[in-house]
Design a protein around this motif. Structure first.
Motif, PDB file in Angstrom:
ATOM      1  N   ALA A  76       0.936  -1.098   0.042  1.00  0.00           N
ATOM      2  CA  ALA A  76      -0.055  -0.049  -0.172  1.00  0.00           C
ATOM      3  C   ALA A  76       0.850   1.448   0.211  1.00  0.00           C
ATOM      4  O   ALA A  76       0.632   2.098  -0.739  1.00  0.00           O
ATOM      5  CB  ALA A  76      -0.863   0.017   1.228  1.00  0.00           C
ATOM      6  N   ALA A  77       1.821   1.393   0.759  1.00  0.00           N
ATOM      7  CA  ALA A  77       2.659   2.576   0.810  1.00  0.00           C
ATOM      8  C   ALA A  77       3.531   2.879  -0.169  1.00  0.00           C
ATOM      9  O   ALA A  77       3.375   3.957  -1.139  1.00  0.00           O
ATOM     10  CB  ALA A  77       3.778   2.313   2.067  1.00  0.00           C
ATOM     11  N   PHE A  82       4.160   5.581  -5.271  1.00  0.00           N
ATOM     12  CA  PHE A  82       4.717   5.496  -6.839  1.00  0.00           C
ATOM     13  C   PHE A  82       3.535   6.324  -7.636  1.00  0.00           C
ATOM     14  O   PHE A  82       3.819   6.818  -8.722  1.00  0.00           O
ATOM     15  CB  PHE A  82       4.938   4.160  -6.978  1.00  0.00           C
ATOM     16  CG  PHE A  82       6.125   3.722  -6.452  1.00  0.00           C
ATOM     17  CD1 PHE A  82       6.926   4.857  -6.100  1.00  0.00           C
ATOM     18  CD2 PHE A  82       6.631   2.341  -6.645  1.00  0.00           C
ATOM     19  CE1 PHE A  82       8.429   4.205  -5.445  1.00  0.00           C
ATOM     20  CE2 PHE A  82       7.799   2.145  -5.941  1.00  0.00           C
ATOM     21  CZ  PHE A  82       8.766   3.179  -5.577  1.00  0.00           C
ATOM     22  N   MET A  83       2.255   5.746  -7.184  1.00  0.00           N
ATOM     23  CA  MET A  83       1.127   6.430  -8.166  1.00  0.00           C
ATOM     24  C   MET A  83       0.736   7.820  -8.119  1.00  0.00           C
ATOM     25  O   MET A  83       0.905   8.282  -9.219  1.00  0.00           O
ATOM     26  CB  MET A  83      -0.102   5.699  -7.713  1.00  0.00           C
ATOM     27  CG  MET A  83      -1.558   5.952  -8.583  1.00  0.00           C
ATOM     28  SD  MET A  83      -2.270   7.534  -7.926  1.00  0.00           S
ATOM     29  CE  MET A  83      -2.870   6.948  -6.343  1.00  0.00           C
ATOM     30  N   LEU A  84       1.098   8.312  -6.761  1.00  0.00           N
ATOM     31  CA  LEU A  84       1.035   9.763  -6.600  1.00  0.00           C
ATOM     32  C   LEU A  84       2.005  10.638  -7.271  1.00  0.00           C
ATOM     33  O   LEU A  84       2.345  11.732  -7.776  1.00  0.00           O
ATOM     34  CB  LEU A  84       0.832  10.275  -5.257  1.00  0.00           C
ATOM     35  CG  LEU A  84      -0.519   9.689  -4.505  1.00  0.00           C
ATOM     36  CD1 LEU A  84      -0.309  10.064  -3.037  1.00  0.00           C
ATOM     37  CD2 LEU A  84      -1.621  10.431  -5.019  1.00  0.00           C
ATOM     38  N   PHE A 150      -7.298   6.721 -14.205  1.00  0.00           N
ATOM     39  CA  PHE A 150      -8.194   7.471 -13.318  1.00  0.00           C
ATOM     40  C   PHE A 150      -7.696   8.794 -12.439  1.00  0.00           C
ATOM     41  O   PHE A 150      -8.421   9.749 -12.290  1.00  0.00           O
ATOM     42  CB  PHE A 150      -9.189   6.477 -12.689  1.00  0.00           C
ATOM     43  CG  PHE A 150     -10.544   7.193 -11.944  1.00  0.00           C
ATOM     44  CD1 PHE A 150     -11.384   7.777 -12.472  1.00  0.00           C
ATOM     45  CD2 PHE A 150     -10.298   7.474 -10.588  1.00  0.00           C
ATOM     46  CE1 PHE A 150     -12.296   8.360 -12.040  1.00  0.00           C
ATOM     47  CE2 PHE A 150     -11.375   8.131  -9.832  1.00  0.00           C
ATOM     48  CZ  PHE A 150     -12.565   8.395 -10.736  1.00  0.00           C
ATOM     49  N   SER A 151      -6.740   8.454 -11.594  1.00  0.00           N
ATOM     50  CA  SER A 151      -6.251   9.447 -11.061  1.00  0.00           C
ATOM     51  C   SER A 151      -5.688  10.625 -11.575  1.00  0.00           C
ATOM     52  O   SER A 151      -5.770  11.824 -11.251  1.00  0.00           O
ATOM     53  CB  SER A 151      -4.997   8.800 -10.034  1.00  0.00           C
ATOM     54  OG  SER A 151      -5.696   7.670  -9.244  1.00  0.00           O
ATOM     55  N   ILE A 152      -4.851  10.388 -12.803  1.00  0.00           N
ATOM     56  CA  ILE A 152      -4.552  11.364 -13.690  1.00  0.00           C
ATOM     57  C   ILE A 152      -5.677  12.320 -14.089  1.00  0.00           C
ATOM     58  O   ILE A 152      -5.574  13.536 -14.219  1.00  0.00           O
ATOM     59  CB  ILE A 152      -3.565  10.840 -14.780  1.00  0.00           C
ATOM     60  CG1 ILE A 152      -2.004  10.012 -14.075  1.00  0.00           C
ATOM     61  CG2 ILE A 152      -3.367  12.005 -15.916  1.00  0.00           C
ATOM     62  CD1 ILE A 152      -1.540   9.568 -15.362  1.00  0.00           C
ATOM     63  N   SER A 193      -7.374  10.591  -4.417  1.00  0.00           N
ATOM     64  CA  SER A 193      -6.823   9.754  -5.238  1.00  0.00           C
ATOM     65  C   SER A 193      -5.925   8.728  -4.746  1.00  0.00           C
ATOM     66  O   SER A 193      -5.931   7.383  -5.226  1.00  0.00           O
ATOM     67  CB  SER A 193      -6.047  10.402  -6.192  1.00  0.00           C
ATOM     68  OG  SER A 193      -6.942  11.559  -6.676  1.00  0.00           O
ATOM     69  N   GLY A 194      -5.134   9.013  -3.599  1.00  0.00           N
ATOM     70  CA  GLY A 194      -4.410   7.996  -2.736  1.00  0.00           C
ATOM     71  C   GLY A 194      -5.033   7.237  -2.380  1.00  0.00           C
ATOM     72  O   GLY A 194      -4.740   5.993  -2.112  1.00  0.00           O
TER      73      GLY A 194
END
Length: 204
Positions: A76-77, A82-84, A150-152, A193-194
């Motif tokens: 999760a961390a 990395f996604m953010l 989706f977050s972007i 988003s996170g």
């Protein structure tokens, strides 16, 4: 508090109370069930006839639950971080910068959002199998370095409407130039988003 005040409080918060009971009842049921014997859990009894706290010790002895927790926290961390790290700059570039191919890139991101995951499952598995990383957490973590479509998209829509810091902010503390995208006004959207993209629990 008088009886009238109690009735008024219940009447004003009736929907909230009903929803709280609806959401808390399964949690309470699971908690009570965890103290039952294996035979009693298959009956219609809701209250343990005898309490067995040793069930927890037995569960930790039979399954590496602490290892599962460590894997989940690591997944999760790193995955969310990395996604953010990839999605926020990409969304900023799509929202604030003017460059050739921006519209095409945005259309590609929207198309990736509509792509069913079943389409990419086999190719991704073959890719990670060739890399020798199957059976580890890295195939779940490393793709996050490419961001989340989706977050972007969500962050791009939000950052497109965020231009300046609030007028009540002291001028000395206002960010300027390209740093405006990191202003705390974007924090709610980034936080959502996170949390929405945080991976589910995993085992070894």
């Amino acid at each position: 508090m008088t009886r009238r005040n109690v009735l008024l409080f219940v009447a004003r918060h009736a929907i909230a109370i009903a929803l709280s009971v609806m959401f808390l009842a399964p949690v309470v049921f699971l908690g009570l069930t965890s103290f039952m014997t294996s035979d009693q859990t298959l009956t219609s009894q809701l209250w343990p006839t005898s309490w067995h706290p040793e069930n927890y010790a037995e569960a930790f002895a039979k399954a590496p639950l602490l290892r599962y927790l460590l894997n989940t926290l690591l997944y999760a961390a790193l995955g969310t971080g990395f996604m953010l790290l990839a999605s926020v700059p990409a969304a900023y570039g799509l929202a604030k910068l003017r460059w050739r191919g921006r519209s095409v890139t945005m259309v590609a991101i929207v198309c990736m959002m509509m792509l069913p995951p079943q389409v990419t499952t086999v190719p991704l598995y073959l890719f990670w199998a060739d890399a020798g990383l199957t059976g580890s957490l890295w195939p779940l973590i490393l793709p996050m370095l490419a961001g989340d479509a989706f977050s972007i998209f969500l962050l791009r829509q939000f950052l497109g409407t965020t231009t300046t810091a609030p007028s009540s902010t002291p001028p000395r503390t206002r960010p300027t130039g390209p740093c405006r995208w990191a202003w705390p006004a974007s924090a709610p959207c980034i936080t959502w988003s996170g949390t929405s993209s945080a991976p589910p629990p995993c085992s070894p």
